[in-house]
Design a protein around this motif. Structure first.
Motif, PDB file in Angstrom:
ATOM      1  N   ASP A 156       0.811  -1.224   0.000  1.00  0.00           N
ATOM      2  CA  ASP A 156       0.000   0.000   0.000  1.00  0.00           C
ATOM      3  C   ASP A 156       0.842   1.271   0.000  1.00  0.00           C
ATOM      4  O   ASP A 156       0.325   2.358  -0.267  1.00  0.00           O
ATOM      5  CB  ASP A 156      -0.928   0.018   1.212  1.00  0.00           C
ATOM      6  N   PRO A 159       3.358   4.079  -4.665  1.00  0.00           N
ATOM      7  CA  PRO A 159       2.417   5.005  -5.316  1.00  0.00           C
ATOM      8  C   PRO A 159       1.654   4.344  -6.450  1.00  0.00           C
ATOM      9  O   PRO A 159       2.232   3.627  -7.268  1.00  0.00           O
ATOM     10  CB  PRO A 159       3.337   6.119  -5.840  1.00  0.00           C
ATOM     11  N   ARG A 160       0.337   4.573  -6.463  1.00  0.00           N
ATOM     12  CA  ARG A 160      -0.481   4.025  -7.544  1.00  0.00           C
ATOM     13  C   ARG A 160      -0.375   4.882  -8.803  1.00  0.00           C
ATOM     14  O   ARG A 160      -0.346   4.377  -9.913  1.00  0.00           O
ATOM     15  CB  ARG A 160      -1.941   3.944  -7.087  1.00  0.00           C
ATOM     16  N   PHE A 161      -0.347   6.182  -8.625  1.00  0.00           N
ATOM     17  CA  PHE A 161      -0.245   7.103  -9.751  1.00  0.00           C
ATOM     18  C   PHE A 161       0.836   8.131  -9.447  1.00  0.00           C
ATOM     19  O   PHE A 161       0.723   8.876  -8.482  1.00  0.00           O
ATOM     20  CB  PHE A 161      -1.587   7.812  -9.988  1.00  0.00           C
ATOM     21  N   ARG A 162       1.857   8.168 -10.261  1.00  0.00           N
ATOM     22  CA  ARG A 162       2.938   9.129 -10.043  1.00  0.00           C
ATOM     23  C   ARG A 162       2.556  10.491 -10.624  1.00  0.00           C
ATOM     24  O   ARG A 162       2.035  10.581 -11.728  1.00  0.00           O
ATOM     25  CB  ARG A 162       4.231   8.638 -10.705  1.00  0.00           C
ATOM     26  N   VAL A 163       2.827  11.511  -9.858  1.00  0.00           N
ATOM     27  CA  VAL A 163       2.588  12.860 -10.342  1.00  0.00           C
ATOM     28  C   VAL A 163       3.734  13.255 -11.272  1.00  0.00           C
ATOM     29  O   VAL A 163       4.889  12.898 -11.035  1.00  0.00           O
ATOM     30  CB  VAL A 163       2.478  13.852  -9.157  1.00  0.00           C
ATOM     31  N   ALA A 192      -6.281  16.968   0.475  1.00  0.00           N
ATOM     32  CA  ALA A 192      -7.258  15.886   0.457  1.00  0.00           C
ATOM     33  C   ALA A 192      -8.054  15.896   1.757  1.00  0.00           C
ATOM     34  O   ALA A 192      -7.613  16.452   2.770  1.00  0.00           O
ATOM     35  CB  ALA A 192      -6.551  14.547   0.284  1.00  0.00           C
ATOM     36  N   ASP A 263       3.048  14.052  -0.193  1.00  0.00           N
ATOM     37  CA  ASP A 263       2.563  12.843  -0.858  1.00  0.00           C
ATOM     38  C   ASP A 263       1.275  13.213  -1.571  1.00  0.00           C
ATOM     39  O   ASP A 263       0.284  13.582  -0.922  1.00  0.00           O
ATOM     40  CB  ASP A 263       2.322  11.738   0.182  1.00  0.00           C
ATOM     41  N   GLU A 265      -1.891  12.429  -4.092  1.00  0.00           N
ATOM     42  CA  GLU A 265      -2.749  11.402  -4.669  1.00  0.00           C
ATOM     43  C   GLU A 265      -3.933  12.072  -5.341  1.00  0.00           C
ATOM     44  O   GLU A 265      -4.595  12.920  -4.741  1.00  0.00           O
ATOM     45  CB  GLU A 265      -3.248  10.435  -3.585  1.00  0.00           C
ATOM     46  N   ASP A 266      -4.160  11.691  -6.598  1.00  0.00           N
ATOM     47  CA  ASP A 266      -5.274  12.253  -7.362  1.00  0.00           C
ATOM     48  C   ASP A 266      -5.272  13.783  -7.359  1.00  0.00           C
ATOM     49  O   ASP A 266      -6.317  14.430  -7.260  1.00  0.00           O
ATOM     50  CB  ASP A 266      -6.617  11.742  -6.815  1.00  0.00           C
ATOM     51  N   ALA A 270      -2.067  14.413   0.123  1.00  0.00           N
ATOM     52  CA  ALA A 270      -2.631  13.418   1.036  1.00  0.00           C
ATOM     53  C   ALA A 270      -1.854  13.334   2.345  1.00  0.00           C
ATOM     54  O   ALA A 270      -2.404  12.949   3.375  1.00  0.00           O
ATOM     55  CB  ALA A 270      -2.669  12.047   0.364  1.00  0.00           C
TER      56      ALA A 270
END
Length: 285
Positions: A156, A159-163, A192, A263, A265-266, A270
């Motif tokens: 977890d 990172p799911r999506f890298r900026v 967030a 960090d 996210e989207d 976050a």
């Protein structure tokens, strides 16, 4: 050892030093401790029968990893008495680190030293399990199990999506401006809903001793801090990537440096990681 022997050892050690330092830092999370490991590894390299070493890089990587495993035993005891949240020493770079970001380094802290070594050597540095086994002195099957357990713990944190680099730096600068100017509307638009602050003062500079969780709590903290910033000042020294996350280095009113890593996210911040412990910032001077 004579001067010629020292120079001969340095000639073969120095080109490998950056790679070895990366291993040590990612194992320990401390720049100073990683540098100490480098010094000890070089001393051992000087005393080794270098002519008999077929693969110096493998030999030195094993030496460094084993020294780190020993160091982690005492480091864990020290962190049990650490004041407030512990964060790894900040490493600030122009480019984003793709292998190990700050959240992943924090997740590595929850692993046993052997799990940490197996994961880093295999999943991050790409070594075959036979080489991992020779390094940490376990059989390959055991190393596979160690890496598998480690992966489950840190999944977890990856990172799911890298900026994108430019977007990351843009967000970091916008965060700095909003947080220092007291523009709460602009700051709120960046955060967030479940944003958190993790600040590491190590008991040597003021910092929250527990993480601050949630949009309302984080906004309240920044509203208070913005007044201090306007009064005492906070100067942006450099924007870049702090342990692989968009962030910046600032010079605070007390004359000390501070790093902030975000960090994202989207498109929203976050988590906010702030290092204020002066012992962790010396290398940045």
């Amino acid at each position: 050892m004579d001067r010629a022997g020292h120079e001969d050892a340095a000639l073969s050690f120095d080109p490998l030093r950056p790679k070895l330092l990366r291993v040590a830092y990612r194992m320990l999370g401390s720049v100073a401790d990683a540098e100490d490991i480098m010094q000890e590894a070089f001393i051992r390299w000087m005393g080794a029968d270098r002519a008999a070493v077929r693969e110096p890089e493998a030999f030195l990587r094993r030496t460094v990893t084993r020294l780190c495993l020993d160091q982690l035993k005492s480091a864990r005891r020290q962190r049990e008495t650490y004041v407030g949240p512990w964060l790894p020493d900040p490493v600030v770079e122009e480019e984003e680190e793709e292998d190990v970001t700050l959240p992943l380094m924090l997740a590595l802290e929850r692993l046993s030293p052997l799990e940490r070594a197996a994961f880093l050597l295999h999943d991050v540095f790409g070594l075959a399990f036979d080489e991992v086994a020779a390094t940490i002195q376990r059989d390959p099957a055991a190393c596979r199990q160690l890496a598998t357990r480690a992966r489950a713990h840190v999944r977890d944190a990856r990172p799911r999506f890298r900026v994108e680099k430019e977007r990351g730096i843009e967000l970091a600068k916008a965060f700095f401006t909003a947080s220092r100017s007291g523009d709460m509307k602009a700051l709120g638009a960046l955060l967030a809903a479940d944003v958190s602050i993790h600040s590491d003062g190590g008991g040597k500079r003021s910092a929250a001793i527990v993480p601050i969780i949630g949009f309302a709590a984080v906004m309240k903290v920044h509203e208070y801090l913005a007044g201090l910033f306007r009064k005492d000042g906070s100067k942006l020294v450099r924007a870049g990537f702090v342990n692989g996350l968009p962030g910046f280095v600032t010079l605070e009113a007390d004359g000390e440096l501070q790093t902030t890593a975000l960090d994202i996210e989207d498109g929203k911040v976050a988590a906010i990681y702030v290092v204020r412990n002066p012992d962790k910032l010396r290398h940045l001077h």
